[in-house]
Design a protein around this motif. Sequence first.
Motif, short mmCIF file in Angstrom:
data_model
loop_
_atom_site.label_atom_id
_atom_site.label_comp_id
_atom_site.label_asym_id
_atom_site.label_seq_id
_atom_site.Cartn_x
_atom_site.Cartn_y
_atom_site.Cartn_z
N TYR A 108 -1.87 14.18 4.03
CA TYR A 108 -2.25 12.80 4.34
C TYR A 108 -1.38 11.89 3.49
N SER A 114 0.53 3.63 2.08
CA SER A 114 0.87 3.87 3.50
C SER A 114 2.17 3.16 3.82
N THR A 136 0.86 -1.19 0.00
CA THR A 136 0.00 0.00 0.00
C THR A 136 0.90 1.24 0.00
N ASN A 167 -5.39 16.32 -0.03
CA ASN A 167 -6.26 15.67 0.95
C ASN A 167 -6.93 16.66 1.90
N THR A 216 1.06 9.59 -5.03
CA THR A 216 -0.09 8.68 -5.07
C THR A 216 -1.33 9.33 -5.70
N HIS A 217 -1.60 10.58 -5.39
CA HIS A 217 -2.74 11.28 -6.00
C HIS A 217 -2.32 12.16 -7.17
C1 LIG Z 1 -1.12 11.17 -0.97
C2 LIG Z 1 -1.46 9.86 -0.35
N1 LIG Z 1 -0.47 9.02 -0.02
C3 LIG Z 1 -0.72 7.83 0.53
C4 LIG Z 1 -2.00 7.43 0.81
C5 LIG Z 1 -2.26 6.09 1.44
O1 LIG Z 1 -2.81 5.20 0.53
P1 LIG Z 1 -3.31 3.79 1.06
O2 LIG Z 1 -4.52 4.09 1.91
O3 LIG Z 1 -3.66 3.06 -0.19
O4 LIG Z 1 -2.21 3.18 1.83
C6 LIG Z 1 -3.07 8.27 0.49
C7 LIG Z 1 -4.45 7.86 0.76
O5 LIG Z 1 -5.39 8.57 0.52
C8 LIG Z 1 -2.78 9.52 -0.10
O6 LIG Z 1 -3.76 10.37 -0.40
#
Ligand SMILES: Cc1ncc(COP(=O)(O)O)c(C=O)c1O
Length: 455
Positions: A168, A142, A140, A232, A262-263
């Motif tokens: 976030y 995270s 993930t 976020n 990620t976003h």
């Molecule tokens: C910028 C960003 N990084 C990491 C994450 C974490 O993703 P995950 O919940 O798939 O671990 C998120 C979740 O919204 C996020 O917005």
Amino acid sequence: MNTIAASSISAQRVKQVWQREIARFNDLHPESLRQHRLASQHFLYGVPLHWMQDWPSPSPLFLKEAQGSRVSCVDGLEYDDFCLGDTGAMFGHTPAPLSAMLAETARTGLTAMLPSAKTVAVGERLAQMFGLPFWQLATTASDANRFVIRWARAITGRSKVLVFDGCYHGTVDDTLVDLVNGKTTARDSLLGQVYDLTQHSVSVPFNDIAAVRQALAQGDVALVLTEPALTNCGMVLPQPGFLEELAAACRQHGTLLALDETHTLSTAWGGYTRAWGLNPDFLVAGKAIAGGVPCAVYGFTAEIARGMRAAKQAAAPGHSGIGTTLSGSQLAMQALAVTLEQVITPAAYEHAIGVANGLAQGLEEMIHSHGLPWSVTRLGARLELQFCTCAPVTAAQAAAAENAELTATLHLGLLNRGTLLTPFHNMMLAGPATGHGQVARLLANMAEMLTELGA
Ligand SMILES: Cc1ncc(COP(=O)(O)O)c(C=O)c1O
């Protein structure tokens, strides 16, 4: 009269429309409501992940199927999906090449704790796409962020992580801090948090290079972890030059820099980093990077790779605290390969961004014609409707523009009319399968809601 963000919409009217939309949802969704009641017997709040109760509806939609940019629910209704799994399906639900791969991988093995035949090709593709030579996998985003923080601490021998107010990065304790009255504090919503997060985490305002420099000058910050634009807390774009100055400040003070894409992967092929020619030490991408199959990646420079090897060699043999058993599985590697080669393509971006352009333009025209003090902020295929006239520069400004009741009412009204938005703030995401017709329907539904609300 109590009005919203200086607009003509009264709080009283929002309440009335909210009640009407709740009744409408209940009429339209007897089967979702029934399944939610039954699921409550064995799942906390009746959902497999407790955030799924954050949708504005009395129960979440229980999904029947998701294809491309459309989803259907167990009541037999269909929706235009601008949430796209809160980015997990940014490149469309179940793209055809991924479906074919899943059938094949189910036959040839899912996980064996061995590198698989696609490993070489995936490494080459990631390096080409994001411009960083070395990579590791996590399951993930995270996890990927957590691992990057650990590596950075191991390499630098420093303890602190600097994040920006409103950030976030997933369920990563070190990042779950806020800036309150100029002081870093643990988020008061955290559950089960027992140690003092402020010992090793610093929060400063985004776009405030003086605050960054002041924090880094202490010489104890191992890593700055940030999204290139905050996504976020509403959306906060970097001011011109801010990310370049941030990178320079990190270099000057011996702090490493990680960009969490990620976003912001919505920006362009290769993410914001490639589009703006940035040079981070680490780059993280999760959620949609393997088409929705659980997988995340983190990349790093050759210098960081040397630092990692040195740190590993200097440590005692045994657990590093970095990695999980299913990271880099055959399933994840195959999904990455097919997604990077056939799904996350420049052509996919061209289409998605073209559609997002139309959506942004339509929303801006609507805001103008209704005289609403709102604005639209864009990152390629991702956009955010915010209840303020100018794009916010800090998370505090973005938070000041939020209105939870209005957001929930708009979302529920759109859902009842066949348009799905992410339950958190007003994010709308276009994908390679999103059509201009879906945008036209979203705009028509939004116009109807504004009329309902008396805007
Ligand atoms: C910028 C960003 N990084 C990491 C994450 C974490 O993703 P995950 O919940 O798939 O671990 C998120 C979740 O919204 C996020 O917005």
